[in-house]
Structures are given as structure tokens and as C-alpha cells.
Scaffold this motif. Structure first.
Motif, short mmCIF file in Angstrom:
data_model
loop_
_atom_site.label_atom_id
_atom_site.label_comp_id
_atom_site.label_asym_id
_atom_site.label_seq_id
_atom_site.Cartn_x
_atom_site.Cartn_y
_atom_site.Cartn_z
N LEU A 110 0.81 -1.22 0.00
CA LEU A 110 0.00 0.00 0.00
C LEU A 110 0.84 1.27 0.00
CD1 LEU A 110 -2.82 -0.97 2.52
CD2 LEU A 110 -2.81 -1.16 0.02
N LEU A 111 2.15 1.13 0.09
CA LEU A 111 3.03 2.30 0.09
C LEU A 111 3.20 2.83 -1.33
CD1 LEU A 111 5.56 1.02 2.75
CD2 LEU A 111 4.04 2.99 3.01
N VAL A 112 4.29 2.52 -1.98
CA VAL A 112 4.55 3.07 -3.32
C VAL A 112 3.42 2.71 -4.28
CG1 VAL A 112 6.09 2.96 -5.31
CG2 VAL A 112 7.05 3.13 -3.02
N THR A 116 0.38 5.21 -5.16
CA THR A 116 0.42 5.62 -6.56
C THR A 116 -0.94 5.43 -7.21
OG1 THR A 116 2.79 5.21 -6.85
CG2 THR A 116 1.42 5.11 -8.83
N ALA A 117 -1.56 4.27 -7.02
CA ALA A 117 -2.88 4.02 -7.59
C ALA A 117 -3.90 5.04 -7.07
CB ALA A 117 -3.33 2.60 -7.26
N TRP A 118 -3.84 5.33 -5.78
CA TRP A 118 -4.77 6.28 -5.17
C TRP A 118 -4.60 7.68 -5.77
CZ3 TRP A 118 -5.18 10.81 -2.48
CH2 TRP A 118 -6.32 11.01 -1.71
N PHE A 119 -3.35 8.13 -5.85
CA PHE A 119 -3.10 9.48 -6.38
C PHE A 119 -3.41 9.57 -7.87
CE2 PHE A 119 -1.05 10.39 -2.39
CZ PHE A 119 -1.16 11.77 -2.25
N VAL A 142 0.79 -1.80 -9.02
CA VAL A 142 -0.08 -0.63 -9.10
C VAL A 142 -1.38 -0.99 -9.81
CG1 VAL A 142 -0.35 1.71 -10.02
CG2 VAL A 142 1.83 1.02 -9.03
N GLY A 143 -1.24 -1.65 -10.95
CA GLY A 143 -2.41 -1.95 -11.77
C GLY A 143 -3.45 -2.79 -11.07
N SER A 144 -3.02 -3.82 -10.34
CA SER A 144 -3.98 -4.70 -9.67
C SER A 144 -4.77 -3.95 -8.60
CB SER A 144 -3.25 -5.90 -9.07
OG SER A 144 -2.29 -5.50 -8.10
N LEU A 145 -4.15 -2.97 -7.97
CA LEU A 145 -4.85 -2.15 -6.99
C LEU A 145 -5.71 -1.10 -7.67
CD1 LEU A 145 -1.96 -1.73 -4.40
CD2 LEU A 145 -3.98 -3.18 -4.17
N VAL A 147 -7.23 -1.26 -10.56
CA VAL A 147 -8.45 -1.89 -11.09
C VAL A 147 -9.52 -1.93 -10.00
CG1 VAL A 147 -9.44 -4.11 -11.80
CG2 VAL A 147 -7.38 -3.27 -12.92
N GLN A 148 -9.14 -2.40 -8.82
CA GLN A 148 -10.10 -2.52 -7.72
C GLN A 148 -10.58 -1.17 -7.22
OE1 GLN A 148 -8.90 -5.81 -4.81
NE2 GLN A 148 -7.01 -5.53 -5.98
N LEU A 149 -9.66 -0.21 -7.11
CA LEU A 149 -10.05 1.12 -6.63
C LEU A 149 -11.00 1.80 -7.61
CD1 LEU A 149 -6.65 2.46 -5.22
CD2 LEU A 149 -8.65 1.71 -3.92
N ALA A 150 -10.72 1.66 -8.91
CA ALA A 150 -11.60 2.27 -9.91
C ALA A 150 -13.01 1.70 -9.82
CB ALA A 150 -11.02 2.07 -11.31
N LYS A 151 -13.10 0.38 -9.63
CA LYS A 151 -14.42 -0.23 -9.48
C LYS A 151 -15.13 0.29 -8.23
CE LYS A 151 -16.15 -3.04 -11.62
NZ LYS A 151 -17.05 -2.96 -12.82
N SER A 152 -14.38 0.41 -7.13
CA SER A 152 -14.99 0.89 -5.89
C SER A 152 -15.40 2.35 -5.99
CB SER A 152 -14.03 0.69 -4.71
OG SER A 152 -12.93 1.58 -4.79
N MET A 153 -14.79 3.09 -6.93
CA MET A 153 -15.13 4.50 -7.14
C MET A 153 -16.29 4.66 -8.12
SD MET A 153 -11.23 6.03 -7.27
CE MET A 153 -11.69 7.76 -7.52
#
Length: 317
Positions: A110-112, A116-119, A142-145, A147-153
Motif C-alpha cells: 500500500l506504500l509506493v 500511486t494508484a490512489w493518487f 499498481v495496476g492490480s490495486l 483496477v479494484q479502486l476504480a471499481k470501488s469508485m
């Protein structure tokens, strides 16, 4: 302590495990006994001195760690270097408390990569519910996170790209609506087809070369492309500003180091990500838990783009 130290720049062959003195904390720093250090693609650039910031020798690579402080706190932290070691120095401003329910691999992922995915989604492309997004290298850290964040958004459609069928299947299992091969000759047409014949609103791109060029051509009016890496080590074509006018496109660059100036926002982002992991809504894909003595193999796998998810190194082995 044991650490991986380089005394010359180059490929994985310059990575050597050796004994070095324990680091001594300075003002605002805390010593951490490292349980896991993250291994990122950026580390391969740091080792060959081809990254955005120049490195100095001798150098202990590694920009992120999770571990325990002398007073028993379990923290994850980003550091400029020094992570591939049994002990590391951490600046309090870039240290994040790790909640229960978040394991070491997830904590460091969840660091780099997580931040990065969040920002990228929240600040670079200002992603909005209902929009479509292309996530390149969607099976990576980054990509695997992302994908999930975009769906949750509330993404209307998440289009993943990955180089093998196994990686594409992984992206689909994480919530991507469709997954395509970035090596497709006409990637622009493939992206538009994957979006139901419509151009896309956002692209998260870290490959470079023709992938960047053809992704840019697939943007819808007011579409945004965030460029945050060049895994192919091939530069994309120069962008002509007048060409951006044809679809009112926006192209931005992103380097997580620039977020360090806002530790409050960093801590907010990390806390949000950690809460999602602890609740079981965000899954970190483990890409390999290497011993310190296997660091060359980890870098070789990254450079060959054979990995998925998050790679870590265990300094106790």
C-alpha cells in the motif's frame, strides 16, 4: 547487519548481500527492524542509475519497508533508499501505522504502489463515477490495486491490459470488465472496441512507447492520460500541444515523490487503503516473498515483466 549494497551501477548482477554497520537515527528519524521490504520496478532504475533522481554509491536500494520500532510500533514507511536490509531509518513524516488485519505484504504494497494508484485516480485523472478507465499492466502491483479502486469508485467500465492470458484472467478476477493484450497491433481500436465502441475517459499508463501513443489516440473529449512509468524503456512520441486540442485531451505526469510534501494527505490515503484491506474489500496480490539472498532473482523477474502483484524481500532470510 545484513544488507544488499551496490558499489557500482548496473543490472541485477551488481546486487550483493554484505555486512554493513547498523544505521544511526538522526533528528526526526526512527530505527525500524525490517520484516519486509518492497521491491518495485523503480528499484531496477535506481540500481542502474536511470531513475528521475540520481543515486550515489555505495547504495542500499529499497524505498519502502514495514517493521517494528524499538518501542513496539508496527509501521510501514517510504524511504529514499536503505530498504533491502535488516534495519532501516524512517522519517516519522512518511511513516504510517499499520492496523490489525493488514499483513506485512499488504502493508508494504500500500506504500509506493497503493499510494500511486490512489493518487493517479484521485489527483492525476480526477476519476469520476460512471467514467471508463484503461489500466495498463493491470496484473502488476499498481495496476492490480488501481483496477479494484476504480471499481470501488463507481467506474462505468474498467479496461485492463496485460501481456499474457493468465495476467488478463487475474485482472478480470479483480473486477476489470474486459482485458486485452497491449501487443495488439491497433491498440487504439482495441481499446475503443473494449469500451463498447466509445473512446475512453481516462488511461493509467506506465509502459511507454507505442502503448502510450496509441492509448492517447483512444481518449474521448476531455479524456485524461496519466503517465507514471516507462517499463518498456521506450520513449513515446513527442506530444504536440495543438494535437491535444482535437479531443480536448489532458496528459499528466506523476511521480509519487512529489506527494511527500503533503504528509497529511499521504496519511489519509494510506489509512483509507489500509481500511479497505482490513475490511476485505481491497486485495493485495502477492507476487513473491524472496529471501534477501534472492534479490537478484527478484530484479530479474521484474525486468523481464514476468511478475504479478507485489514483490517483497524478507531480510531475515
Amino acid at each position: 547487519m545484513r544488507a544488499v549494497q551496490i558499489t557500482e551501477f548496473g543490472g541485477p548482477e551488481v546486487l550483493n548481500v554484505t555486512e554493513v554497520p547498523d544505521p544511526v537515527p538522526g533528528e526526526g528519524q526512527v530505527l525500524v527492524e525490517v520484516s519486509r521490504a518492497g521491491v518495485n520496478y523503480a528499484d531496477t532504475h535506481q540500481v542502474e542509475d536511470s531513475y528521475l533522481s540520481s543515486a550515489k554509491l555505495p547504495l542500499i536500494p529499497g524505498g519502502e519497508v514495514v517493521g517494528t520500532t524499538p518501542d513496539g510500533r508496527r509501521i510501514a514507511a517510504m524511504i529514499g533508499h536503505g530498504g533491502y536490509a535488516e534495519k532501516a531509518l524512517v522519517h516519522e513524516a512518511l511513516a504510517f501505522d499499520v492496523p490489525d488485519g493488514v499483513d506485512d505484504v499488504s502493508a508494504v504494497a500500500l506504500l509506493v504502489q497503493g499510494l500511486t494508484a490512489w493518487f493517479l485516480l484521485n489527483k492525476s485523472v480526477h476519476f469520476a463515477p460512471g467514467e471508463s478507465v484503461v489500466v495498463h499492466a493491470a496484473a502488476g502491483g499498481v495496476g492490480s490495486l488501481a483496477v479494484q479502486l476504480a471499481k470501488s469508485m463507481g467506474a462505468g467500465r474498467v479496461i485492463a491490459t496485460a501481456s499474457t492470458q493468465d495476467k488478463r484472467d487475474l485482472a478480470l478476477s479483480l473486477g476489470a470488465d474486459v482485458a486485452i493484450d497491449p501487443a495488439t497491433e491497433d491498440l487504439t481500436a482495441a481499446i475503443i472496441e473494449a469500451n463498447g465502441g466509445k473512446r475512453v475517459d481516462a488511461v493509467l499508463e506506465m509502459t511507454g512507447g507505442r502503448v502510450t501513443d496509441q492509448s492517447l489516440a483512444a481518449l474521448a473529449p476531455f479524456g485524461r492520460l496519466a503517465y507514471y512509468g516507462m517499463a518498456s524503456r521506450e520513449l513515446p512520441k513527442d506530444i504536440q500541444l495543438n494535437a491535444l486540442m482535437s479531443h480536448s485531451s489532458t496528459v499528466s505526469g506523476f511521480w509519487l515523490a512529489h506527494a511527500f510534501a503533503n504528509p497529511t494527505l499521504l496519511k489519509q490515503a494510506y489509512a483509507e487503503l489500509a481500511a479497505e484491506v482490513a475490511a476485505g474489500r481491497l486485495k493485495v496480490v502477492s507476487g513473491g516473498d524472496y529471501a534477501l539472498s534472492e534479490i537478484r532473482e527478484a530484479h530479474e523477474a521484474l525486468r523481464a515483466r514476468k511478475t504479478t502483484g507485489k514483490l517483497v524481500v524478507n531480510p531475515s532470510k
